[in-house]
Write a protein that holds these residues in place. Structure first.
Motif: not given
Length: 343
Positions: A120-124, A137-139, A159-162, A190-192
């Motif tokens: 899971a990504t938490r950009p600034v 982009f990060v995903l 894939i989940t997109v916030a 993103v889940t692998f």
């Protein structure tokens, strides 16, 4: 942050049709060819802001992510490539996030009982479509990193997109390699599959991995910080809080300028004294509420307000709620996020 991602997004902006003249006006872009430096994160968010419309017309986040090639992000790429498997690779990449971006960004890596790996990504923090583009982009980058590390194409299992779905999903779904994309999610992730998460990486090298990780720490610790002019203004405003409400003439003097020259320079930057004081107060008050247990009265004094009522009025203007409500909602959101990452 290091300049690697800023350079990539600038290149994407040019290919998407953003004018060179507009890009040259961005503060600080002249230093991006230097290595061993860190630049203000707002430089990156500003590039995304002026390019978002062009990206939307030209395929969105895929245009940016597809410009990445192995080694372009320097030591961070090799942290991933030299690891034993994807699970270890992304766990280590999360630990060394300052080597690629703002340390306030985050990757949260979790493996479920079935062995599936979710990153899971938490950009600034930023706002609107810019925030959504960064998440997309990060995903895309993580999927490309995984495929490069494994030496074969990788299809995520989820894939989940916030954020809202883009006007055209085809480029995004093509980049992700799966139609199983959930939009408007609480986090981007993103889940692998378990086989992909645990498969040995062809480039795995424990000795090299140890060297690369040490180098990642060293490059961050020894990087030279490049500040833009407004960053210096913000630093002087923040420093002046100790003396009460910030005064333009005092800050101008600390910037070695007359008050008139200082105001003219602010105007050239497309801003004003009042706007910049507001930005610094908002950022600092928000940080103190989020990251400390200081009382609201103390926070009001720390950001140069005469009394707590001024802070309450400001918070209502910024967020439509009181500081106490903001703190409580942040705490509840953090608990909910942690629950989501663990699912």
């Amino acid at each position: 942050m290091p300049p690697h991602v800023v350079r990539l997004v600038l290149e994407a902006a040019r290919t998407a049709g953003v004018s060179e003249e507009e890009l040259k006006r961005l503060p600080g872009v002249g230093v991006l060819d230097q290595e061993g430096i860190r630049v203000p994160t707002k430089m990156l968010t500003r590039v995304w802001e002026i390019s978002s419309a062009a990206f939307a017309e030209a395929g969105g986040a895929p245009r940016v992510a597809r410009l990445w090639t192995p080694g372009r992000f320097h030591v961070w790429d090799y942290v991933i490539k030299s690891s034993a498997n994807l699970t270890e690779a992304f766990e280590l990449a999360a630990q060394h996030i300052p080597a690629i971006t703002d340390p306030h960004s985050a990757f949260i890596v979790q493996q479920d009982p079935a062995g599936r790996l979710t990153v899971a990504t938490r950009p600034v923090s930023t706002f609107g479509r810019v925030s959504e583009l960064i998440g997309e982009f990060v995903l895309g980058l993580l999927i490309q990193q995984a495929g490069t590390a494994l030496g074969r194409p990788v299809t995520p299992v989820a894939i989940t997109v916030a954020g809202e779905p883009p006007r055209s999903r085809s480029d995004l779904l093509d980049m992700y390699g799966t139609p199983d994309v959930q939009f408007n999610a609480s986090v981007s992730s993103v889940t692998f599959s378990a086989p992909d998460a645990t498969a040995p990486l062809p480039g795995a090298d424990p000795a090299l991995a140890a060297i690369v990780r040490d180098h990642a720490v060293h490059t961050v610790a020894n990087a030279r910080l490049i500040l833009g002019w407004l960053d210096k203004v913000h630093a002087e405003i923040a420093a002046s809080f100790a003396d009460g409400p910030p005064a333009l003439d005092r800050v101008a003097k600390r910037m070695a300028m007359s008050s008139r020259t200082f105001q003219r320079r602010l105007h050239e930057e497309g801003t004003s004294w009042r706007e910049e004081v507001e930005k610094v107060r908002e950022a600092e008050a928000t940080r103190l509420l989020r990251d400390t247990g200081l009382t609201i009265d103390t926070i009001a004094a720390r950001v140069g307000y005469i009394d707590v009522r001024a802070l309450r009025r400001a918070f209502h203007r910024w967020y439509g709620r009181t500081p106490a409500d903001f703190r409580r909602e942040r705490e509840q959101a953090a608990i909910a996020d942690n629950h989501d990452y663990l699912q």
